[in-house]
Design a protein around this motif. Sequence first.
Motif, short mmCIF file in Angstrom:
data_model
loop_
_atom_site.label_atom_id
_atom_site.label_comp_id
_atom_site.label_asym_id
_atom_site.label_seq_id
_atom_site.Cartn_x
_atom_site.Cartn_y
_atom_site.Cartn_z
N GLY A 191 100.40 57.31 -26.08
CA GLY A 191 100.66 56.52 -24.88
C GLY A 191 100.30 55.06 -25.01
O GLY A 191 100.20 54.34 -23.99
N ALA A 192 100.10 54.56 -26.22
CA ALA A 192 99.74 53.16 -26.43
C ALA A 192 100.98 52.27 -26.35
O ALA A 192 102.12 52.73 -26.46
N LYS A 193 100.74 50.99 -26.16
CA LYS A 193 101.82 50.01 -26.10
C LYS A 193 102.16 49.54 -27.52
O LYS A 193 101.26 49.41 -28.38
N VAL A 194 103.44 49.28 -27.78
CA VAL A 194 103.88 48.74 -29.07
C VAL A 194 104.31 47.29 -28.89
O VAL A 194 105.19 46.99 -28.08
N ILE A 195 103.66 46.41 -29.65
CA ILE A 195 103.94 44.97 -29.60
C ILE A 195 104.31 44.52 -31.00
O ILE A 195 103.56 44.74 -31.96
N ILE A 196 105.47 43.92 -31.15
CA ILE A 196 105.90 43.42 -32.47
C ILE A 196 105.88 41.89 -32.47
O ILE A 196 106.46 41.26 -31.58
N LYS A 205 96.44 27.32 -33.37
CA LYS A 205 96.09 28.74 -33.35
C LYS A 205 95.67 29.21 -31.96
O LYS A 205 96.06 30.30 -31.52
N GLU A 206 94.91 28.41 -31.26
CA GLU A 206 94.44 28.80 -29.93
C GLU A 206 95.60 29.04 -28.98
O GLU A 206 95.57 29.96 -28.16
N VAL A 207 96.65 28.22 -29.09
CA VAL A 207 97.82 28.39 -28.24
C VAL A 207 98.46 29.76 -28.48
O VAL A 207 98.79 30.49 -27.54
N ALA A 208 98.62 30.12 -29.75
CA ALA A 208 99.27 31.39 -30.10
C ALA A 208 98.40 32.59 -29.74
O ALA A 208 98.88 33.58 -29.17
N ILE A 209 97.10 32.53 -30.07
CA ILE A 209 96.21 33.66 -29.79
C ILE A 209 96.09 33.88 -28.28
O ILE A 209 96.06 35.03 -27.81
N ASN A 210 96.04 32.80 -27.51
CA ASN A 210 95.98 32.95 -26.05
C ASN A 210 97.21 33.68 -25.53
O ASN A 210 97.11 34.50 -24.61
N ALA A 211 98.37 33.38 -26.11
CA ALA A 211 99.61 34.04 -25.68
C ALA A 211 99.56 35.53 -26.01
O ALA A 211 99.96 36.38 -25.19
N ILE A 212 99.07 35.87 -27.20
CA ILE A 212 98.97 37.27 -27.60
C ILE A 212 97.96 38.01 -26.72
O ILE A 212 98.21 39.12 -26.25
N GLU A 213 96.82 37.36 -26.47
CA GLU A 213 95.80 38.00 -25.63
C GLU A 213 96.32 38.19 -24.20
O GLU A 213 95.99 39.18 -23.55
N GLY A 214 97.14 37.27 -23.73
CA GLY A 214 97.71 37.42 -22.41
C GLY A 214 98.56 38.68 -22.31
O GLY A 214 98.54 39.39 -21.30
N VAL A 215 99.30 38.98 -23.38
CA VAL A 215 100.10 40.21 -23.42
C VAL A 215 99.21 41.44 -23.44
O VAL A 215 99.48 42.44 -22.75
#
Length: 403
Positions: free
Chosen positions: A126-131, A387-397
């Motif tokens: 039941g986990a989410k898949v993120i590519i 990097k902070e811009v990208a990681i923040n976006a991933i963490e938001g997801v």
Amino acid sequence: MRVAIHSYVYYPESFLVNELAAELVARGYIVQAYTGLPNYPKGEFFAPYSLLSGPYTEEHEGVEIIRYPIVPRKKGFFWLALNYLSHLVSGLLCSFRLEKVDAHIVFATSPIITAIPAIIKARFTGAKVIIWLQDLWPESVSAVGALGKKSIPYKIIGSMVRWIYKNTDVMLIQSPAFRSNLNEFGFKGQIVDVPNWAPSEIEQTQKEEPSWLKEFPQNELTITFAGNIGKAQAVSTVLSAANSLKHHQEIKFVFVGDGSQKEWAEKYVRDRELPNVIFFGRRAVADMPALFRRSSALLVSLSDEPIFSMTIPSKIQAYMAAGRPIVGCLNGAGADVIRQSGCGLVASAMNSEELSQVILNFKNSSKDQVSEFAANAKSYYQKHFAKEVAINAIEGVLKLGSS
């Protein structure tokens, strides 16, 4: 929150996925990395890894690394196909070793089949898949001449891609132009722009320059190509431009890297006795800041293929992070970034005459203009690609999925 990261490459192989995993750990996530034995790019296992002794479990920077056996990536289509197949089969058979997690993140370089074990595992838990999509299949297979678009294998791969997209919850894309591929292959989920950032070593300042840079051209205009020297990079176009500019003794072309076209490129230079082209071979990422500082401009080139016009080559971010002017020979998204940022000059993909003229235009640019190119590169990188811009976006997801 528990996260599993699936990747074709991982430490000690040098890719952004390593930094992503370490950064998530630093932000409080429990992270497992799931990958094969390291062997990229030479097709030989890194010491001390081996099929017999692994190690198949280890820890690095707080990340638990779970590995599975593979056939090493070697030269030739047969060995590459066997390598890809072994990643798929071993990845599926060994996936029981992964703990139950909240999300599976797939760092989707070629081959995208690394997403299949993540999808199968997620179905049972039941986990989410993120590519995080780095390359486009099946277009990338066609672009390097491996398969024709009308061939049966190409259509089979296309069907597989549709299945993967159908079973993916969120798609992170490194280039906005990837959206057309997602639409074509029926992706219906959430799409989030997550650009690549430059390796952390690029922004570091070395106290001492590496000794090999003593052979770097002095007091001349140096156009430096760093990275993979392959068919996709249209190296023949760059060398054709070098050939047409060989009488401009003050202009030097420097190649730092390795790849499938390196031997051909060296032969081209020998046969034409080009005194303005220098090869230094593969060098450590840690040496790149010093190399970039020495260079007058940094060169990025790609073949004239639809897939490459949709891609932002990662070296653009690396060049920008170093705050250096860029000379481009490419179309599409990468060219747009150079123009929009005002960090350099661009020629059309695979147009050697235009590239020659662009280099001459750069040579004739004022010191103020060159300084502006450099400043614009650094500024644009920090605003859009840090990097902070990208990681923040991933963490938001990730946070959205856990709420």
